[in-house]
Design a protein around this motif. Sequence first.
Motif, short mmCIF file in Angstrom:
data_model
loop_
_atom_site.label_atom_id
_atom_site.label_comp_id
_atom_site.label_asym_id
_atom_site.label_seq_id
_atom_site.Cartn_x
_atom_site.Cartn_y
_atom_site.Cartn_z
N ALA A 517 1.47 -8.48 8.23
CA ALA A 517 0.76 -7.51 7.40
C ALA A 517 -0.10 -6.59 8.26
CB ALA A 517 -0.12 -8.24 6.38
N LYS A 518 -0.76 -7.15 9.27
CA LYS A 518 -1.58 -6.33 10.16
C LYS A 518 -0.73 -5.27 10.86
CE LYS A 518 -3.78 -5.90 14.46
NZ LYS A 518 -3.28 -5.76 15.83
N ALA A 519 0.46 -5.69 11.35
CA ALA A 519 1.35 -4.74 12.02
C ALA A 519 1.82 -3.66 11.06
CB ALA A 519 2.54 -5.48 12.62
N LEU A 520 2.18 -4.05 9.85
CA LEU A 520 2.71 -3.08 8.88
C LEU A 520 1.65 -2.09 8.43
CD1 LEU A 520 4.86 -5.71 7.07
CD2 LEU A 520 5.77 -3.50 7.81
N VAL A 521 0.42 -2.57 8.17
CA VAL A 521 -0.65 -1.65 7.76
C VAL A 521 -0.93 -0.65 8.88
CG1 VAL A 521 -3.12 -1.51 7.26
CG2 VAL A 521 -1.70 -3.20 6.08
N GLY A 522 -0.96 -1.14 10.10
CA GLY A 522 -1.24 -0.24 11.21
C GLY A 522 -0.13 0.75 11.50
N ARG A 523 1.13 0.31 11.37
CA ARG A 523 2.26 1.16 11.78
C ARG A 523 2.84 1.99 10.64
NH1 ARG A 523 4.05 0.21 16.99
NH2 ARG A 523 2.57 -1.18 18.02
N THR A 524 2.63 1.59 9.37
CA THR A 524 3.28 2.32 8.27
C THR A 524 2.28 2.92 7.28
OG1 THR A 524 3.44 0.41 6.75
CG2 THR A 524 5.19 0.68 8.41
N ALA A 525 1.01 2.48 7.31
CA ALA A 525 0.02 2.98 6.35
C ALA A 525 -1.16 3.64 7.04
CB ALA A 525 -0.46 1.83 5.46
N ARG A 531 -3.17 1.03 0.83
CA ARG A 531 -1.86 1.61 0.52
C ARG A 531 -0.75 0.56 0.44
NH1 ARG A 531 -0.70 6.10 4.80
NH2 ARG A 531 1.28 6.10 3.64
N LEU A 532 -1.00 -0.66 0.93
CA LEU A 532 0.02 -1.71 0.88
C LEU A 532 0.16 -2.20 -0.55
CD1 LEU A 532 1.98 -3.45 2.58
CD2 LEU A 532 0.13 -5.14 2.76
N ARG A 533 1.34 -2.05 -1.13
CA ARG A 533 1.57 -2.41 -2.52
C ARG A 533 2.38 -3.71 -2.68
NH1 ARG A 533 0.48 2.11 -5.73
NH2 ARG A 533 -1.43 3.00 -4.82
N ARG A 534 3.18 -4.02 -1.70
CA ARG A 534 3.99 -5.24 -1.81
C ARG A 534 4.28 -5.77 -0.41
NH1 ARG A 534 10.28 -5.90 -4.03
NH2 ARG A 534 10.31 -8.18 -3.95
N LEU A 535 4.31 -7.11 -0.28
CA LEU A 535 4.68 -7.76 0.96
C LEU A 535 5.42 -9.04 0.58
CD1 LEU A 535 4.29 -7.28 4.04
CD2 LEU A 535 2.43 -8.95 3.92
N ALA A 587 2.28 2.81 -0.49
CA ALA A 587 2.03 3.99 -1.33
C ALA A 587 1.84 5.23 -0.47
CB ALA A 587 0.81 3.75 -2.20
N PRO A 588 2.11 6.40 -1.02
CA PRO A 588 1.88 7.64 -0.25
C PRO A 588 0.41 7.79 0.10
CG PRO A 588 3.15 8.06 -2.26
CD PRO A 588 2.65 6.67 -2.36
#
Length: 589
Positions: A517-525, A531-535, A587-588
């Motif tokens: 989750a940390k990697a995804l928030v940093g790299r995609t949001a 902005r993270l809506r689903r994991l 989310a956008p």
Amino acid sequence: IRASNLGDMMKFGAAFDMKKARALAEAEASAGEGAPSARPSAEEVIDQAFALLPQVFVPERAPGWEAAIVFDIQGASPWTVRVSGGRCTTERGRAEDPTCVVTVDRDTYAAVIRGEEKPEKAFLAGKIRATNLADMMKFGAAFDMKKAREVAERHRTQGSTASTPAPSVASGGDPAAQVAAAFDALPGAFRPSAVPGWEATIRFEVRGAGEWTLVVDADGPRVTRGAAGEPTCVVTTALEDYARVVTGELKAEQAFMQRKITASNLGDMLNFGRAFDMRAVQEHLRGNAAASTAPPAARPEPSAPGGMNRACIGNTYSGEEPQFVRPEDARRFAEATLDDNPAYGGDGAGTLAPPLFAVRLLKDVVFRAVGDEELGADLLNLVHAEQDMRFLRPLRTWDLCATRATITDIEDKSSGQLLRLSESVLVDGEEAVRVAASMFVRAPNRGERPRERPPQEPPPEREIAFRETVTVPPDHGSRYAEASLDNNPIHTDEEVARLAGFPGIILQGLCTMAFAAKALVGRTANGDPARLRRLAVRFSKPVFLGDVLETRGWVLDPLPDGSSAYGFEVVNQAGEAVITDGRAEVAPA
């Protein structure tokens, strides 16, 4: 029960203390049978509560705490509570050197003591004020106020009626008597068909009470006081802890996971849990002082020993108390998942909590579901299989949260059973986090050769959009256990992990998910966790301390609402996938 407005129903459940309603109804019914007892005044309630505080102090909940707290009670006498050296004392009057001053009016504090008003709600409403929030937080953790109310009520009723029956062994008194009575009752709670052919000699070393030996063989179970024979298993515990287990105040599985009970042979402990009906022992103890000395009658064992009870499908469980998202807990969780996102660093209300902080809030209600004795899940052979989390709104500090969990399905697999749960975190009656989780309960190994897994298909060629690597620190099982409350000893104790069939301590699967989750928030949001809506993930292999993990992500087709979607996996240093089928929705901006 059906309702047209779920928000009102959730608030109804939070606002009304139905346990107290039942107690009041029972008190009114019993009052009709004898002389009614007068309700004590607010000042009497407050004075009795402060007098009882030293009896309900739990120093292990606030180690090293030193404080002098003055309670300035408008309309009643002030009191000072001192905590020093692991001891608590109380005295009427104001200390000259307080570390904290609490201001509250008499009627509000009496209502809190009686359980008629939640202290958290009174604090948020400004009815209780404190000059030192840290002392107030530790005060709330270090005193067992539920026990204080029970003791106060027992003292009141015993003092108001001459015909009050003596408390049962389980309801109050001598822990040594509780434990001794429980061992005496064990043979009557034996269910032989639950563990056919099992033979053992289990020595219980109860610090503060002595030793007992339980022998189970072809002649049945028998218990003797003291050490006898050569034990196949040694169980070590403290008197107070084991008394809480045998009276039902503390689940045996939870005591084991908290290391309040340790055992040298995990197999014998699992068989003990299956073979002896501890609920029958608890019921026997509760009736022990009411003239019945007959041995307990064990309930029939499940029709399919080792399998979960499908009658529990549809059971819904609620968290016992609403929980605040406390700033220090959110920060500790971020640190334990190696997440240095500055969004989680604030002390004030409204600061974002890490998305996976929800699992800390859900821990107790999930444990209530999977640990339900009627379900019969083998907790020490339970592993997390899948987790799909939807974030309907971000959690923020000082949100007051309720939790619930429902058993939605039980599936048979070739090597065990899959338990499916639906979980929710609610804020102000509205769902904030929704979770679909599955737990795999491995069937006991009865000597069969394990089935060989078919070779895995090579993963499809993907264009990797990002990679992020983390090394699991050598003490991380314990660090994450403290922050998340996931204290299963296979994550903290080398010996228990080996007894459970692992080569060493394994990391909590949800901690690995939090790394992702940390990697995804940093790299995609762009670092914005809101902005993270689903994991969603599938846990495919255990992670060990010292492993080097790489999160790899790739772009999927966008969603109709404009949200971005990503697939991902987490692999270890050997290239083995430890998380597969990962999906994130963002989310956008």
